[in-house]
Write a protein that holds these residues in place. Structure first.
Motif, PDB file in Angstrom:
ATOM      1  N   LEU A  49       0.822  -1.213   0.000  1.00  0.00           N
ATOM      2  CA  LEU A  49       0.000   0.000   0.000  1.00  0.00           C
ATOM      3  C   LEU A  49       0.854   1.261   0.000  1.00  0.00           C
ATOM      4  O   LEU A  49       0.520   2.242  -0.686  1.00  0.00           O
ATOM      5  CB  LEU A  49      -0.939  -0.004   1.207  1.00  0.00           C
ATOM      6  CG  LEU A  49      -2.071  -1.019   1.163  1.00  0.00           C
ATOM      7  CD1 LEU A  49      -2.830  -1.012   2.478  1.00  0.00           C
ATOM      8  CD2 LEU A  49      -2.990  -0.754  -0.007  1.00  0.00           C
ATOM      9  N   LEU A  50       1.937   1.261   0.746  1.00  0.00           N
ATOM     10  CA  LEU A  50       2.829   2.414   0.777  1.00  0.00           C
ATOM     11  C   LEU A  50       3.393   2.700  -0.613  1.00  0.00           C
ATOM     12  O   LEU A  50       3.375   3.844  -1.081  1.00  0.00           O
ATOM     13  CB  LEU A  50       3.969   2.175   1.772  1.00  0.00           C
ATOM     14  CG  LEU A  50       5.024   3.269   1.853  1.00  0.00           C
ATOM     15  CD1 LEU A  50       4.446   4.506   2.530  1.00  0.00           C
ATOM     16  CD2 LEU A  50       6.244   2.774   2.595  1.00  0.00           C
ATOM     17  N   ILE A  51       3.854   1.665  -1.281  1.00  0.00           N
ATOM     18  CA  ILE A  51       4.459   1.838  -2.603  1.00  0.00           C
ATOM     19  C   ILE A  51       3.411   2.210  -3.647  1.00  0.00           C
ATOM     20  O   ILE A  51       3.615   3.095  -4.476  1.00  0.00           O
ATOM     21  CB  ILE A  51       5.208   0.553  -3.009  1.00  0.00           C
ATOM     22  CG1 ILE A  51       6.426   0.382  -2.113  1.00  0.00           C
ATOM     23  CG2 ILE A  51       5.600   0.578  -4.471  1.00  0.00           C
ATOM     24  CD1 ILE A  51       7.019  -0.993  -2.138  1.00  0.00           C
ATOM     25  N   MET A  52       2.267   1.548  -3.604  1.00  0.00           N
ATOM     26  CA  MET A  52       1.258   1.756  -4.647  1.00  0.00           C
ATOM     27  C   MET A  52       0.471   3.057  -4.466  1.00  0.00           C
ATOM     28  O   MET A  52       0.086   3.679  -5.444  1.00  0.00           O
ATOM     29  CB  MET A  52       0.277   0.593  -4.671  1.00  0.00           C
ATOM     30  CG  MET A  52       0.931  -0.725  -5.001  1.00  0.00           C
ATOM     31  SD  MET A  52       1.724  -0.692  -6.590  1.00  0.00           S
ATOM     32  CE  MET A  52       0.659  -1.740  -7.509  1.00  0.00           C
ATOM     33  N   LEU A  53       0.206   3.459  -3.246  1.00  0.00           N
ATOM     34  CA  LEU A  53      -0.711   4.570  -3.030  1.00  0.00           C
ATOM     35  C   LEU A  53      -0.054   5.873  -2.597  1.00  0.00           C
ATOM     36  O   LEU A  53      -0.574   6.948  -2.879  1.00  0.00           O
ATOM     37  CB  LEU A  53      -1.768   4.186  -1.984  1.00  0.00           C
ATOM     38  CG  LEU A  53      -2.617   2.971  -2.326  1.00  0.00           C
ATOM     39  CD1 LEU A  53      -3.590   2.669  -1.201  1.00  0.00           C
ATOM     40  CD2 LEU A  53      -3.351   3.156  -3.637  1.00  0.00           C
ATOM     41  N   ILE A  62      -0.510   4.365 -11.517  1.00  0.00           N
ATOM     42  CA  ILE A  62      -0.682   2.930 -11.715  1.00  0.00           C
ATOM     43  C   ILE A  62      -1.441   2.694 -13.018  1.00  0.00           C
ATOM     44  O   ILE A  62      -2.596   3.082 -13.173  1.00  0.00           O
ATOM     45  CB  ILE A  62      -1.417   2.282 -10.526  1.00  0.00           C
ATOM     46  CG1 ILE A  62      -0.605   2.475  -9.251  1.00  0.00           C
ATOM     47  CG2 ILE A  62      -1.662   0.801 -10.792  1.00  0.00           C
ATOM     48  CD1 ILE A  62      -1.297   1.994  -8.005  1.00  0.00           C
ATOM     49  N   ASN A  63      -0.755   2.063 -13.949  1.00  0.00           N
ATOM     50  CA  ASN A  63      -1.345   1.674 -15.226  1.00  0.00           C
ATOM     51  C   ASN A  63      -0.618   0.420 -15.709  1.00  0.00           C
ATOM     52  O   ASN A  63       0.182  -0.171 -14.986  1.00  0.00           O
ATOM     53  CB  ASN A  63      -1.258   2.819 -16.248  1.00  0.00           C
ATOM     54  CG  ASN A  63       0.159   3.286 -16.473  1.00  0.00           C
ATOM     55  OD1 ASN A  63       1.122   2.580 -16.172  1.00  0.00           O
ATOM     56  ND2 ASN A  63       0.305   4.497 -16.997  1.00  0.00           N
ATOM     57  N   PHE A  64      -0.884   0.009 -16.920  1.00  0.00           N
ATOM     58  CA  PHE A  64      -0.280  -1.202 -17.442  1.00  0.00           C
ATOM     59  C   PHE A  64       1.244  -1.105 -17.460  1.00  0.00           C
ATOM     60  O   PHE A  64       1.937  -2.059 -17.098  1.00  0.00           O
ATOM     61  CB  PHE A  64      -0.815  -1.484 -18.855  1.00  0.00           C
ATOM     62  CG  PHE A  64      -0.338  -2.772 -19.428  1.00  0.00           C
ATOM     63  CD1 PHE A  64      -0.984  -3.962 -19.140  1.00  0.00           C
ATOM     64  CD2 PHE A  64       0.775  -2.819 -20.256  1.00  0.00           C
ATOM     65  CE1 PHE A  64      -0.532  -5.166 -19.654  1.00  0.00           C
ATOM     66  CE2 PHE A  64       1.232  -4.009 -20.773  1.00  0.00           C
ATOM     67  CZ  PHE A  64       0.576  -5.185 -20.475  1.00  0.00           C
ATOM     68  N   ALA A  65       1.771   0.043 -17.857  1.00  0.00           N
ATOM     69  CA  ALA A  65       3.227   0.216 -17.931  1.00  0.00           C
ATOM     70  C   ALA A  65       3.864   0.121 -16.548  1.00  0.00           C
ATOM     71  O   ALA A  65       4.945  -0.456 -16.389  1.00  0.00           O
ATOM     72  CB  ALA A  65       3.556   1.553 -18.580  1.00  0.00           C
ATOM     73  N   GLY A  69       6.543  -2.718 -15.597  1.00  0.00           N
ATOM     74  CA  GLY A  69       7.861  -2.393 -15.057  1.00  0.00           C
ATOM     75  C   GLY A  69       8.100  -3.027 -13.702  1.00  0.00           C
ATOM     76  O   GLY A  69       9.205  -3.492 -13.397  1.00  0.00           O
ATOM     77  N   ARG A  70       7.082  -3.071 -12.891  1.00  0.00           N
ATOM     78  CA  ARG A  70       7.209  -3.664 -11.558  1.00  0.00           C
ATOM     79  C   ARG A  70       7.441  -5.162 -11.652  1.00  0.00           C
ATOM     80  O   ARG A  70       8.292  -5.719 -10.966  1.00  0.00           O
ATOM     81  CB  ARG A  70       5.951  -3.345 -10.756  1.00  0.00           C
ATOM     82  CG  ARG A  70       5.948  -3.882  -9.366  1.00  0.00           C
ATOM     83  CD  ARG A  70       4.659  -3.459  -8.668  1.00  0.00           C
ATOM     84  NE  ARG A  70       4.385  -4.294  -7.533  1.00  0.00           N
ATOM     85  CZ  ARG A  70       4.511  -3.902  -6.275  1.00  0.00           C
ATOM     86  NH1 ARG A  70       4.898  -2.689  -6.010  1.00  0.00           N
ATOM     87  NH2 ARG A  70       4.237  -4.728  -5.295  1.00  0.00           N
ATOM     88  N   TRP A  71       6.657  -5.846 -12.488  1.00  0.00           N
ATOM     89  CA  TRP A  71       6.777  -7.298 -12.597  1.00  0.00           C
ATOM     90  C   TRP A  71       7.950  -7.737 -13.476  1.00  0.00           C
ATOM     91  O   TRP A  71       8.191  -8.933 -13.633  1.00  0.00           O
ATOM     92  CB  TRP A  71       5.486  -7.914 -13.086  1.00  0.00           C
ATOM     93  CG  TRP A  71       4.453  -7.997 -11.994  1.00  0.00           C
ATOM     94  CD1 TRP A  71       4.619  -7.716 -10.675  1.00  0.00           C
ATOM     95  CD2 TRP A  71       3.109  -8.403 -12.148  1.00  0.00           C
ATOM     96  NE1 TRP A  71       3.452  -7.919  -9.992  1.00  0.00           N
ATOM     97  CE2 TRP A  71       2.504  -8.337 -10.868  1.00  0.00           C
ATOM     98  CE3 TRP A  71       2.337  -8.811 -13.223  1.00  0.00           C
ATOM     99  CZ2 TRP A  71       1.172  -8.672 -10.654  1.00  0.00           C
ATOM    100  CZ3 TRP A  71       1.003  -9.138 -13.012  1.00  0.00           C
ATOM    101  CH2 TRP A  71       0.439  -9.065 -11.736  1.00  0.00           C
ATOM    102  N   ALA A  72       8.699  -6.794 -14.021  1.00  0.00           N
ATOM    103  CA  ALA A  72       9.923  -7.150 -14.734  1.00  0.00           C
ATOM    104  C   ALA A  72      11.021  -7.526 -13.744  1.00  0.00           C
ATOM    105  O   ALA A  72      11.982  -8.199 -14.095  1.00  0.00           O
ATOM    106  CB  ALA A  72      10.379  -5.988 -15.613  1.00  0.00           C
TER     107      ALA A  72
END
Length: 140
Positions: A49-53, A62-65, A69-72
């Motif tokens: 939550l800290l990182i995402m929000l 937060i979008n597809f890109a 990038g995160r899941w790379a």
């Protein structure tokens, strides 16, 4: 007069003919898992939550890109996979306890638990599949 000279004696109780039933420690391990996974989930979810929000631009970025990038990174894949597995197993274990506590009939309890186990397996399997097969170049 000694104890052996008593006019009556009590025989020692007979030992059981069959061995004692073995008890499973499943509920103990289940209880321990709930405490440890809950503690770890607090750390994982609050970090998520800290990182995402809250960091950078917050939820607007937060979008597809961003997800691609995160899941790379294997680190973030492992973070999200651990969070997925722990949340699924922790929640399923909690619901199993609720079913055991409130389902009155054995047959009802059995089918509710089967439904729970199947939904847990499907949810965790699909989430794991998405994490490992995510293609960041899907739009190209």
């Amino acid at each position: 007069m000694s104890v052996t000279d008593a006019p009556f004696s009590v025989d020692k109780p007979r030992s059981p003919q069959r061995p004692a039933a073995r008890r499973s420690n499943f509920e103990l391990y289940s209880w321990l898992f709930m405490r440890l996974s809950g503690l770890l989930l607090v750390f994982l979810v609050l970090g998520h939550l800290l990182i995402m929000l809250f960091l950078d631009d917050g939820v607007q970025r937060i979008n597809f890109a961003f997800v691609a990038g995160r899941w790379a990174s294997p680190f973030w894949q492992f973070w999200d996979l651990t969070m997925l597995w722990l949340a699924g197993l922790h929640g399923g274990n909690g619901l199993r306890t609720v079913i055991n506590d409130y389902a009155r009939k054995d047959q009802t309890r059995f089918w509710l638990k089967m439904l729970l186990y199947v939904s847990m397996i499907v949810t965790i399997a699909v989430g794991t599949f998405v994490l490992f097969t995510f293609d960041p170049n899907i739009g190209n």
